[in-house]
Design an enzyme around this catalytic site. Structure first.
Site, PDB file in Angstrom:
ATOM      1  N   HIS A  12       1.066  -1.423   0.098  1.00 32.60           N
ATOM      2  CA  HIS A  12      -0.378  -0.052   0.318  1.00 32.60           C
ATOM      3  C   HIS A  12       0.729   1.317   0.216  1.00 32.60           C
ATOM      4  O   HIS A  12       1.843   1.708   0.192  1.00 32.60           O
ATOM      5  CB  HIS A  12      -0.719   0.245   1.217  1.00 32.60           C
ATOM      6  CG  HIS A  12      -0.007   0.295   2.366  1.00 32.60           C
ATOM      7  ND1 HIS A  12       0.395   1.089   3.117  1.00 32.60           N
ATOM      8  CD2 HIS A  12      -0.063  -1.381   3.670  1.00 32.60           C
ATOM      9  CE1 HIS A  12       0.952   1.310   4.334  1.00 32.60           C
ATOM     10  NE2 HIS A  12       0.768  -0.181   4.351  1.00 32.60           N
ATOM     11  N   GLU A  92      -2.117  -6.880   7.439  1.00 34.12           N
ATOM     12  CA  GLU A  92      -1.183  -6.059   8.200  1.00 34.12           C
ATOM     13  C   GLU A  92      -1.119  -7.279   9.348  1.00 34.12           C
ATOM     14  O   GLU A  92      -2.276  -8.396   9.729  1.00 34.12           O
ATOM     15  CB  GLU A  92      -0.914  -5.006   8.775  1.00 34.12           C
ATOM     16  CG  GLU A  92      -0.003  -4.234   8.899  1.00 34.12           C
ATOM     17  CD  GLU A  92       0.964  -4.281   8.178  1.00 34.12           C
ATOM     18  OE1 GLU A  92       1.791  -5.461   8.490  1.00 34.12           O
ATOM     19  OE2 GLU A  92       1.656  -3.104   8.236  1.00 34.12           O
TER      20      GLU A  92
END
Length: 224
Positions: A12, A92
């Site tokens: 990201h 994550e």
């Protein structure tokens, strides 16, 4: 169709927490957005990915985190996307629910001393936990690749640690070699490219200490 031509991974873009870590104790990690710079980084990555796809279709797997979805949106792949699947196993590493930045900083120091793969954050995960879920995701990928209508390329929109652990699992890297690697930068792209029946990583991860993929704990200078 069997395995794809390319397995493209992108981290990201820059998130608001990359600028201000105090945001972690106000907003859940999965809801933290990209910054304007993060969006611009993702747009640039999208140009690279479109060149790599060269008009071919791609199946996309995206982490459920807001910053991953916003990255995918900014990639602007348009009708090259065959299908998009949210994949929680690409999320994550879990550190805590609402994070106290000072406490997390202390734990990061402990992790640096203990090792990134095995250290488990309080109320969270270790790197080895992420490795296990990435391994489970790979089993799903192989089932998807067996479908005759699967696109010729795969794209994972995910996070830096997850990218390293995906490659660790794929290439059978040792724990010690994993420990030597740095995360890719925001919106950096890494690609597993098929050739001669095998995949190769197009750009290696940077290392902060020298090691090779077969290095084990027996080779570590920190043995007790």
């Amino acid at each position: 169709m069997s395995a794809p031509h390319q397995i493209i991974m992108v981290r990201h873009g820059q998130s608001a927490a990359n600028q201000d870590q105090s945001i972690y104790n106000r907003i859940p990690d999965y809801r933290i957005p990209l910054t304007q710079l993060g969006v611009a980084q993702a747009r640039e990555a999208g140009e690279q990915i479109r060149r790599q796809l060269n008009g071919e279709k791609v199946s996309v797997y995206v982490s459920p985190y807001l910053r991953a979805y916003q990255t995918l949106e900014a990639l602007d792949l348009g009708d090259l996307v065959d299908r998009t699947m949210e994949e929680p196993r690409l999320r994550e590493q879990d550190w805590a629910n609402f994070q106290n930045p000072a406490e997390i900083a202390d734990q990061k120091e402990l992790r640096n001393a203990y090792g990134h793969f095995f250290y488990r954050f309080r109320e969270g995960e270790s790197g080895s936990d992420v490795f296990d879920r990435v391994s489970s995701f790979l089993e799903t990928l192989h089932r998807h690749w067996s479908r005759p209508d699967y696109a010729p390329n795969t794209l994972l929109v995910t996070h830096g640690l997850t990218m390293r652990l995906f490659c660790m699992r794929w290439f059978h890297w040792s724990v010690e070699y994993f420990e030597s690697l740095n995360n890719p930068g925001n919106a950096e792209v890494r690609t597993l490219v098929a050739g001669n029946g095998r995949y190769a990583l197009d750009v290696p991860f940077e290392q902060w200490i020298q090691a090779h993929p077969g290095t084990t704990v027996m080779d570590s200078p920190l043995r007790f």
